[in-house]
Scaffold this motif. Structure first.
Motif, PDB file in Angstrom:
ATOM      1  N   SER A 114       0.773  -1.101   0.061  1.00  0.00           N
ATOM      2  CA  SER A 114      -0.087   0.110   0.069  1.00  0.00           C
ATOM      3  C   SER A 114       1.096   1.396   0.084  1.00  0.00           C
ATOM      4  CB  SER A 114      -0.875  -0.106   1.212  1.00  0.00           C
ATOM      5  OG  SER A 114      -1.288   1.107   1.755  1.00  0.00           O
ATOM      6  N   MET A 115       1.871   1.193   0.847  1.00  0.00           N
ATOM      7  CA  MET A 115       3.076   2.333   0.886  1.00  0.00           C
ATOM      8  C   MET A 115       3.501   2.267  -0.692  1.00  0.00           C
ATOM      9  SD  MET A 115       3.432   3.635   3.785  1.00  0.00           S
ATOM     10  CE  MET A 115       4.981   4.345   3.957  1.00  0.00           C
ATOM     11  N   ALA A 116       3.838   1.484  -1.362  1.00  0.00           N
ATOM     12  CA  ALA A 116       4.742   1.763  -2.659  1.00  0.00           C
ATOM     13  C   ALA A 116       3.629   2.143  -3.557  1.00  0.00           C
ATOM     14  CB  ALA A 116       5.041  -0.017  -3.038  1.00  0.00           C
ATOM     15  N   ALA A 117       2.319   1.570  -3.630  1.00  0.00           N
ATOM     16  CA  ALA A 117       1.279   1.952  -4.502  1.00  0.00           C
ATOM     17  C   ALA A 117       1.125   3.534  -4.446  1.00  0.00           C
ATOM     18  CB  ALA A 117       0.113   1.278  -4.584  1.00  0.00           C
ATOM     19  N   GLY A 118       0.776   3.868  -3.172  1.00  0.00           N
ATOM     20  CA  GLY A 118       0.565   5.401  -2.839  1.00  0.00           C
ATOM     21  C   GLY A 118       1.562   6.317  -3.135  1.00  0.00           C
ATOM     22  N   GLU A 119       2.845   5.767  -2.732  1.00  0.00           N
ATOM     23  CA  GLU A 119       3.991   6.889  -3.056  1.00  0.00           C
ATOM     24  C   GLU A 119       4.183   6.760  -4.658  1.00  0.00           C
ATOM     25  OE1 GLU A 119       6.881   9.121  -1.685  1.00  0.00           O
ATOM     26  OE2 GLU A 119       5.086   8.268  -0.597  1.00  0.00           O
ATOM     27  N   TYR A 120       4.018   5.583  -5.429  1.00  0.00           N
ATOM     28  CA  TYR A 120       4.160   5.761  -6.791  1.00  0.00           C
ATOM     29  C   TYR A 120       3.114   6.811  -7.465  1.00  0.00           C
ATOM     30  CZ  TYR A 120       4.783   4.147 -11.741  1.00  0.00           C
ATOM     31  OH  TYR A 120       4.934   4.150 -12.928  1.00  0.00           O
ATOM     32  N   VAL A 121       1.814   6.444  -7.107  1.00  0.00           N
ATOM     33  CA  VAL A 121       0.803   7.258  -7.734  1.00  0.00           C
ATOM     34  C   VAL A 121       1.106   8.653  -7.399  1.00  0.00           C
ATOM     35  CG1 VAL A 121      -1.477   7.893  -7.391  1.00  0.00           C
ATOM     36  CG2 VAL A 121      -0.983   5.463  -7.831  1.00  0.00           C
ATOM     37  N   SER A 122       1.232   9.225  -6.060  1.00  0.00           N
ATOM     38  CA  SER A 122       1.546  10.435  -5.769  1.00  0.00           C
ATOM     39  C   SER A 122       2.811  11.054  -6.472  1.00  0.00           C
ATOM     40  CB  SER A 122       1.606  10.626  -4.220  1.00  0.00           C
ATOM     41  OG  SER A 122       2.711  11.392  -3.517  1.00  0.00           O
ATOM     42  N   VAL A 123       3.606  10.479  -6.397  1.00  0.00           N
ATOM     43  CA  VAL A 123       5.087  11.026  -7.126  1.00  0.00           C
ATOM     44  C   VAL A 123       4.693  11.285  -8.565  1.00  0.00           C
ATOM     45  CG1 VAL A 123       7.556  10.619  -7.726  1.00  0.00           C
ATOM     46  CG2 VAL A 123       6.724  10.233  -5.227  1.00  0.00           C
ATOM     47  N   SER A 124       4.172  10.364  -9.278  1.00  0.00           N
ATOM     48  CA  SER A 124       3.916  10.152 -10.797  1.00  0.00           C
ATOM     49  C   SER A 124       3.036  11.351 -11.138  1.00  0.00           C
ATOM     50  CB  SER A 124       3.381   9.046 -11.325  1.00  0.00           C
ATOM     51  OG  SER A 124       3.999   7.900 -10.917  1.00  0.00           O
ATOM     52  N   SER A 125       1.908  11.605 -10.266  1.00  0.00           N
ATOM     53  CA  SER A 125       1.072  12.593 -10.603  1.00  0.00           C
ATOM     54  C   SER A 125       1.483  14.050 -10.313  1.00  0.00           C
ATOM     55  CB  SER A 125      -0.456  12.338  -9.887  1.00  0.00           C
ATOM     56  OG  SER A 125      -0.276  12.482  -8.394  1.00  0.00           O
ATOM     57  N   GLN A 126       2.535  13.964  -9.428  1.00  0.00           N
ATOM     58  CA  GLN A 126       3.117  15.289  -9.089  1.00  0.00           C
ATOM     59  C   GLN A 126       4.025  15.798 -10.107  1.00  0.00           C
ATOM     60  OE1 GLN A 126       3.356  17.292  -6.186  1.00  0.00           O
ATOM     61  NE2 GLN A 126       5.567  18.404  -6.934  1.00  0.00           N
ATOM     62  N   ALA A 127       4.755  14.579 -10.952  1.00  0.00           N
ATOM     63  CA  ALA A 127       5.680  14.726 -12.019  1.00  0.00           C
ATOM     64  C   ALA A 127       4.868  15.158 -13.341  1.00  0.00           C
ATOM     65  CB  ALA A 127       6.524  13.561 -12.145  1.00  0.00           C
ATOM     66  N   ASP A 128       3.590  14.550 -13.354  1.00  0.00           N
ATOM     67  CA  ASP A 128       2.977  15.087 -14.607  1.00  0.00           C
ATOM     68  C   ASP A 128       2.289  16.437 -14.507  1.00  0.00           C
ATOM     69  OD1 ASP A 128       3.074  12.386 -15.416  1.00  0.00           O
ATOM     70  OD2 ASP A 128       1.096  11.575 -14.821  1.00  0.00           O
ATOM     71  N   THR A 129       1.928  16.541 -13.270  1.00  0.00           N
ATOM     72  CA  THR A 129       1.370  18.285 -13.060  1.00  0.00           C
ATOM     73  C   THR A 129       2.629  19.061 -13.250  1.00  0.00           C
ATOM     74  OG1 THR A 129       0.115  17.072 -11.373  1.00  0.00           O
ATOM     75  CG2 THR A 129       0.373  19.675 -11.481  1.00  0.00           C
ATOM     76  N   GLU A 130       3.955  18.602 -12.667  1.00  0.00           N
ATOM     77  CA  GLU A 130       5.060  19.736 -13.171  1.00  0.00           C
ATOM     78  C   GLU A 130       5.461  19.626 -14.689  1.00  0.00           C
ATOM     79  OE1 GLU A 130       8.353  18.721 -10.637  1.00  0.00           O
ATOM     80  OE2 GLU A 130       7.316  19.458  -8.829  1.00  0.00           O
ATOM     81  N   GLN A 131       5.119  18.419 -15.445  1.00  0.00           N
ATOM     82  CA  GLN A 131       5.565  18.408 -16.620  1.00  0.00           C
ATOM     83  C   GLN A 131       4.491  19.221 -17.560  1.00  0.00           C
ATOM     84  OE1 GLN A 131       8.519  16.963 -17.237  1.00  0.00           O
ATOM     85  NE2 GLN A 131       8.248  18.058 -19.299  1.00  0.00           N
TER      86      GLN A 131
END
Ligand SMILES: [Zn+2]
Length: 231
Positions: A62-79
């Motif tokens: 659950s930590m891995a999934a949450g962190e992956y989703v949160s960091v990816s969406s942060q990166a998408d937004t920045e991009q």
């Protein structure tokens, strides 16, 4: 004359350290609470261990999934923000110069100096200047979702292993007080270490994490005892 000195700031280190301490902290709190709750319902040691190991795996995933989703969406937004900025820069260069200068005026420069700073920074690297000062994105924050996911899952598992190992080596009758005691000790050490490494007050941090850890274990012990008596 006052000697020049270089201040060492530690905020850069806090990113990954904070994630690691947080992961281990979560692992200890959730697994110790699970173990204490099930032990309070008078379960056998083997059942306590099965529940604890399942909790470790579930929590780490659950930590891995949450962190992956949160960091990816942060990166998408920045991009997406940077792409939009790139378009704006090529469409309306004059407006972008004024926009950046206005930001520096707001931060305390007078208008002519602000214009000069904006012009020079944009001549040097317009996109980086806008990304940093308008969007608040600097390249040191460039996100790495897979690494973040692995680090969170790994540190959670390490934290979760501590109460589980304690269950293995403790006599059944003393299980609850020993798991509670050692977990609070682990939490205090971890919280204190995280604060020390980040240059923050150690005692305050240790007290904060032990309070929340103790509260979590007290609540699950209460629920476990209640269900153990009812079911
Ligand atoms: Zn802009």
């Amino acid at each position: 004359m006052r000697a020049l000195h270089i201040e060492r700031h530690r905020t850069e280190r806090i990113g990954w350290l904070r994630a690691a301490v947080l992961g281990a902290n979560d692992g200890i709190v959730s697994t110790a609470s699970l173990v204490v709750g099930i032990a309070a319902a008078h379960a056998a040691r083997s059942d306590i261990l099965v529940a604890g190991v399942a909790g470790l795996v579930a929590g780490a995933m659950s930590m891995a999934a949450g962190e992956y989703v949160s960091v990816s969406s942060q990166a998408d937004t920045e991009q997406a923000d940077i792409e939009r900025e790139r378009k704006e820069l090529s469409n309306d260069d004059k407006y972008e110069h004024e926009e950046l200068a206005a930001i520096y005026v707001k931060r305390g420069l007078d208008a002519s100096l602000a214009k000069q700073v904006a012009d020079q920074l944009m001549a040097h690297d317009a996109l980086t200047a806008h990304a940093r000062d308008e969007l608040g994105i600097s390249d040191t924050l460039s996100a790495r979702p897979v690494q973040a996911a692995l680090a969170s899952a790994g540190t959670f598992a390490v934290g979760a292993a501590m109460p589980l190992l304690t269950v293995l080596v403790t006599p059944k009758t003393a299980l609850i007080p020993v798991v509670v005691g050692t977990s609070i000790l682990f939490l205090a050490i971890l919280g204190g270490f995280g604060a020390y490494a980040g240059g923050a007050p150690v005692t305050k941090a240790a007290l904060r994490v032990t309070f929340w850890g103790a509260l979590a274990m007290a609540l699950t012990a209460g629920v476990g005892a209640l269900f153990g008596a009812v079911v």
